[in-house]
Motif scaffolding. Structure first.
Motif, PDB file in Angstrom:
ATOM      1  N   LEU A   1      45.298  28.196  38.606  1.00  0.00           N
ATOM      2  CA  LEU A   1      46.015  29.241  39.334  1.00  0.00           C
ATOM      3  C   LEU A   1      45.419  30.615  39.040  1.00  0.00           C
ATOM      4  CD1 LEU A   1      48.388  30.306  41.041  1.00  0.00           C
ATOM      5  CD2 LEU A   1      49.761  30.313  38.935  1.00  0.00           C
ATOM      6  N   GLN A   2      45.128  30.884  37.759  1.00  0.00           N
ATOM      7  CA  GLN A   2      44.566  32.180  37.386  1.00  0.00           C
ATOM      8  C   GLN A   2      43.188  32.399  38.001  1.00  0.00           C
ATOM      9  OE1 GLN A   2      46.050  34.709  35.706  1.00  0.00           O
ATOM     10  NE2 GLN A   2      47.891  33.443  35.800  1.00  0.00           N
ATOM     11  N   THR A   3      42.371  31.344  38.047  1.00  0.00           N
ATOM     12  CA  THR A   3      41.031  31.475  38.635  1.00  0.00           C
ATOM     13  C   THR A   3      41.105  31.739  40.132  1.00  0.00           C
ATOM     14  OG1 THR A   3      40.122  29.985  36.946  1.00  0.00           O
ATOM     15  CG2 THR A   3      38.788  30.352  38.905  1.00  0.00           C
ATOM     16  N   ILE A   4      42.029  31.065  40.813  1.00  0.00           N
ATOM     17  CA  ILE A   4      42.204  31.306  42.247  1.00  0.00           C
ATOM     18  C   ILE A   4      42.609  32.762  42.499  1.00  0.00           C
ATOM     19  CG2 ILE A   4      43.605  30.736  44.264  1.00  0.00           C
ATOM     20  CD1 ILE A   4      43.741  27.859  43.185  1.00  0.00           C
ATOM     21  N   ILE A   5      43.546  33.259  41.717  1.00  0.00           N
ATOM     22  CA  ILE A   5      43.971  34.658  41.852  1.00  0.00           C
ATOM     23  C   ILE A   5      42.808  35.595  41.541  1.00  0.00           C
ATOM     24  CG2 ILE A   5      45.482  36.446  40.905  1.00  0.00           C
ATOM     25  CD1 ILE A   5      47.571  34.253  40.414  1.00  0.00           C
ATOM     26  N   GLY A   6      42.086  35.312  40.439  1.00  0.00           N
ATOM     27  CA  GLY A   6      40.959  36.154  40.054  1.00  0.00           C
ATOM     28  C   GLY A   6      39.867  36.178  41.106  1.00  0.00           C
TER      29      GLY A   6
ATOM     30  N   ASP B   1      43.976  44.156  43.976  1.00  0.00           N
ATOM     31  CA  ASP B   1      44.989  43.151  43.639  1.00  0.00           C
ATOM     32  C   ASP B   1      45.450  42.462  44.913  1.00  0.00           C
ATOM     33  OD1 ASP B   1      47.669  44.470  44.616  1.00  0.00           O
ATOM     34  OD2 ASP B   1      46.597  46.056  43.563  1.00  0.00           O
ATOM     35  N   LEU B   2      46.119  41.324  44.750  1.00  0.00           N
ATOM     36  CA  LEU B   2      46.563  40.530  45.890  1.00  0.00           C
ATOM     37  C   LEU B   2      48.027  40.771  46.229  1.00  0.00           C
ATOM     38  CD1 LEU B   2      44.823  37.130  45.001  1.00  0.00           C
ATOM     39  CD2 LEU B   2      43.932  39.052  46.344  1.00  0.00           C
ATOM     40  N   GLY B   3      48.632  41.742  45.583  1.00  0.00           N
ATOM     41  CA  GLY B   3      50.045  42.032  45.853  1.00  0.00           C
ATOM     42  C   GLY B   3      50.997  41.048  45.213  1.00  0.00           C
ATOM     43  N   LEU B   4      50.514  40.324  44.210  1.00  0.00           N
ATOM     44  CA  LEU B   4      51.359  39.326  43.550  1.00  0.00           C
ATOM     45  C   LEU B   4      52.126  39.964  42.393  1.00  0.00           C
ATOM     46  CD1 LEU B   4      48.760  36.394  43.510  1.00  0.00           C
ATOM     47  CD2 LEU B   4      50.593  36.804  45.166  1.00  0.00           C
TER      48      LEU B   4
ATOM     49  N   THR C   1      46.405  37.418  36.338  1.00  0.00           N
ATOM     50  CA  THR C   1      47.616  38.207  36.086  1.00  0.00           C
ATOM     51  C   THR C   1      47.621  38.768  34.669  1.00  0.00           C
ATOM     52  OG1 THR C   1      48.865  36.243  35.387  1.00  0.00           O
ATOM     53  CG2 THR C   1      48.950  36.821  37.724  1.00  0.00           C
ATOM     54  N   PHE C   2      46.448  38.814  34.045  1.00  0.00           N
ATOM     55  CA  PHE C   2      46.349  39.331  32.680  1.00  0.00           C
ATOM     56  C   PHE C   2      46.236  40.854  32.690  1.00  0.00           C
ATOM     57  CE2 PHE C   2      44.849  34.955  32.255  1.00  0.00           C
ATOM     58  CZ  PHE C   2      45.548  34.537  31.129  1.00  0.00           C
ATOM     59  N   ALA C   3      46.401  41.431  31.504  1.00  0.00           N
ATOM     60  CA  ALA C   3      46.324  42.881  31.379  1.00  0.00           C
ATOM     61  C   ALA C   3      44.892  43.389  31.415  1.00  0.00           C
ATOM     62  CB  ALA C   3      47.000  43.326  30.073  1.00  0.00           C
TER      63      ALA C   3
ATOM     64  N   GLY D   1      35.551  30.887  37.024  1.00  0.00           N
ATOM     65  CA  GLY D   1      36.500  31.820  36.432  1.00  0.00           C
ATOM     66  C   GLY D   1      35.880  32.664  35.338  1.00  0.00           C
ATOM     67  N   ILE D   2      35.129  32.030  34.444  1.00  0.00           N
ATOM     68  CA  ILE D   2      34.535  32.792  33.347  1.00  0.00           C
ATOM     69  C   ILE D   2      33.425  33.707  33.846  1.00  0.00           C
ATOM     70  CG2 ILE D   2      32.703  31.201  32.580  1.00  0.00           C
ATOM     71  CD1 ILE D   2      33.697  31.705  29.707  1.00  0.00           C
ATOM     72  N   LEU D   3      32.765  33.320  34.941  1.00  0.00           N
ATOM     73  CA  LEU D   3      31.707  34.169  35.507  1.00  0.00           C
ATOM     74  C   LEU D   3      32.295  35.427  36.146  1.00  0.00           C
ATOM     75  CD1 LEU D   3      29.302  31.529  37.127  1.00  0.00           C
ATOM     76  CD2 LEU D   3      28.888  32.915  35.088  1.00  0.00           C
ATOM     77  N   ILE D   4      33.367  35.278  36.934  1.00  0.00           N
ATOM     78  CA  ILE D   4      33.911  36.443  37.646  1.00  0.00           C
ATOM     79  C   ILE D   4      34.759  37.325  36.738  1.00  0.00           C
ATOM     80  CG2 ILE D   4      33.855  35.316  39.904  1.00  0.00           C
ATOM     81  CD1 ILE D   4      36.815  34.737  39.637  1.00  0.00           C
ATOM     82  N   SER D   5      35.022  36.884  35.518  1.00  0.00           N
ATOM     83  CA  SER D   5      35.650  37.794  34.551  1.00  0.00           C
ATOM     84  C   SER D   5      34.653  38.851  34.095  1.00  0.00           C
ATOM     85  CB  SER D   5      36.167  37.017  33.332  1.00  0.00           C
ATOM     86  OG  SER D   5      35.094  36.609  32.490  1.00  0.00           O
ATOM     87  N   PHE D   6      33.353  38.516  34.180  1.00  0.00           N
ATOM     88  CA  PHE D   6      32.271  39.400  33.746  1.00  0.00           C
ATOM     89  C   PHE D   6      32.509  39.904  32.328  1.00  0.00           C
ATOM     90  CE2 PHE D   6      32.345  39.740  38.410  1.00  0.00           C
ATOM     91  CZ  PHE D   6      31.076  39.236  38.671  1.00  0.00           C
ATOM     92  N   SER D   7      33.099  39.031  31.506  1.00  0.00           N
ATOM     93  CA  SER D   7      33.347  39.351  30.103  1.00  0.00           C
ATOM     94  C   SER D   7      32.154  38.882  29.278  1.00  0.00           C
ATOM     95  CB  SER D   7      34.641  38.676  29.624  1.00  0.00           C
ATOM     96  OG  SER D   7      34.784  38.797  28.226  1.00  0.00           O
TER      97      SER D   7
END
Length: 459
Positions: free
Chosen positions: A164-169, A178-181, A212-214, A252-258
């Motif tokens: 779910l988090q990866t889809i949102i990200g 943001d997606l308005g969630l 949805t993380f900070a 997910g880990i790629l688009i976090s760009f962390s």
């Protein structure tokens, strides 16, 4: 009316509502909902420190989240089940060894030193509320060790949340907003908002995925830990079954760009390959690689990732040095007791010669320096006990079990090694609720697996 009441009474006796009430099942469901909801910032502000003269600071405030309610209800239903006599006291179902004692002593020490720091903290209520957070996480350790839900179920619901988090990200990256969630706790994201994590690509600033993380770094750390648990169970015969999880988590880990999460993942993979922790046919690896490269090319992620690796922000690095220097000063002036749980940000201005901008009032990006600065030598000691015990449990499992069971232990070792840069380069394992939960989950799951191995040897 009398007949109706009599009918209800007879129905109650026939059905036996007391027997239908199942606190064990309710406890399990609450824990499942906790695993799904802890990344969501569905929370309400319950306290903010007044020491900033009316200014709001996220790190000097305390929130009550929905996931915490699920955790508390899970404990209450578990306790009710045991009081009724249906539960068994299985926390020590066998004679505890030295590593059991060390792990429990470490967690108990962390909770107790947080509570004791109330006596010398500048903001005592803030310190008490921070201590309560770690008490809640001690409850999470208990619920996992006593297997309110089994290991596989924990992993399954953790993965559902990560998908779910990866889809949102991914949606945030594509829309660059943001997606308005907001009802899921999604932060406000967009070009007009300050202090949003972005990357620079040819003069254009691109938004990083948050979920949805900070912060995007916390999102990256979350996906890294999920990837590590996935690798534990990844084998030649089940790769295709779990390929969708592998691809989603890698995206997910790629688009976090962390960069810290990328470094952690690199260390984990190197550890897994060196120790041959999993055996997968080259055709399956090639299939996964082709699908990932296809996605990278379609969405032009290859250029963005390269830019993220090559370009370093001098400003970001300078700010981290400021936080580190302030933490060093705090430790030098308060080596034995620290400044109290949650009070580091409140005390920063006293240990820096210049006036700090509001956005610079944040924790030092180093887990161990934060523990020492806030809780003193005792706090650092108890955290070191937890980490050292975790490593010792991994080596115990690697030595004492058959070859097939060594693979998960080797992945745990890679996971702990990967968590080192996350702990040294960021603070979310120490300061943010989802990060605290992730750290606790790793330690509790490792402890659970160790206990199972040890039980099997004793029997």
């Amino acid at each position: 009316m009398r007949r109706i009441l009599k009918h209800i009474s007879n129905l109650h006796h026939r059905v036996g509502w007391k027997d239908k009430f199942n606190p064990k099942a309710l406890s399990a469901w609450c824990l499942k909902l906790f695993l799904l909801s802890f990344p969501l910032q569905i929370q309400t502000l319950i306290y903010k420190s007044e020491l900033f003269s009316g200014q709001f600071n996220f790190f000097s405030s305390v929130f009550l989240g929905l996931s915490e309610l699920f955790l508390i209800f899970s404990l209450l239903f578990t306790a009710f089940d045991k009081v009724r006599g249906h539960g068994k006291n299985d926390f020590f179902s066998f004679r505890p060894g030295s590593l059991d004692v060390m792990m429990i002593a470490g967690w108990t020490g962390v909770v107790m030193i947080n509570i004791l720091s109330v006596f010398w903290a500048g903001d005592k209520l803030l310190a008490l509320l921070y201590a309560y957070k770690w008490l809640e996480l001690g409850i999470l350790v208990y619920l996992i060790i006593t297997e309110v839900i089994d290991r596989q179920t924990i992993i399954k619901y953790l993965f559902y949340g990560a998908v779910l988090q990866t889809i949102i990200g991914f949606g945030q990256y594509l829309s660059q907003s943001d997606l308005g969630l907001w009802f899921l706790g999604e932060p406000r994201l967009g070009a007009e908002y300050l202090n949003i994590a972005r990357i620079n690509l040819g003069g254009e600033k691109l938004l990083r995925a948050y979920g949805t993380f900070a912060h995007a770094n916390l999102f990256g750390g979350y996906i890294f830990i999920c990837l590590a648990f996935l690798l534990q169970s990844l084998k030649k015969e089940n790769l295709l079954k779990n390929l969708h999880f592998l691809i989603i988590f890698l995206i997910g880990i790629l688009i976090s760009f962390s960069r810290s999460a990328w470094l952690a993942m690199f260390l984990l993979v190197i550890m897994a390959l060196v120790e041959r922790a999993f055996k997968i046919h080259w055709k399956q690896l090639l299939l996964a690689a082709v699908m990932i490269l296809f996605i990278l090319t379609v969405f032009s992620l290859d250029q963005v990732i390269l830019a993220r690796i090559v370009n370093f922000s001098i400003q970001s690095w300078d700010e981290r040095l400021i936080f580190t220097n302030i933490a060093g000063e705090v430790i030098m002036k308060n080596p034995w007791f620290g400044v109290g749980a949650g009070n580091f940000v409140l005390e920063m201005a006293r240990y820096y010669p210049e006036t700090l901008s509001p956005w610079l009032m944040q924790p030092a990006h180093n887990f161990f320096m934060m523990a020492w600065a806030e809780l003193g030598v005792a706090g650092l000691f108890f955290w070191m006990v937890i980490f050292v015990t975790a490593i010792k449990m991994v080596f115990y499992s690697m030595r004492r079990v058959v070859n097939e069971q060594k693979y998960p232990a080797k992945i745990y070792l890679g996971l702990l090694i990967g968590m080192v840069p996350l702990s040294l380069l960021d603070h979310y394992f120490y300061t943010l609720w989802p990060g605290q939960v992730l750290l606790t989950l790793v330690m509790a799951m490792l402890y659970l697996d160790y206990r199972k191995h040890r039980e099997s040897l004793i029997k």
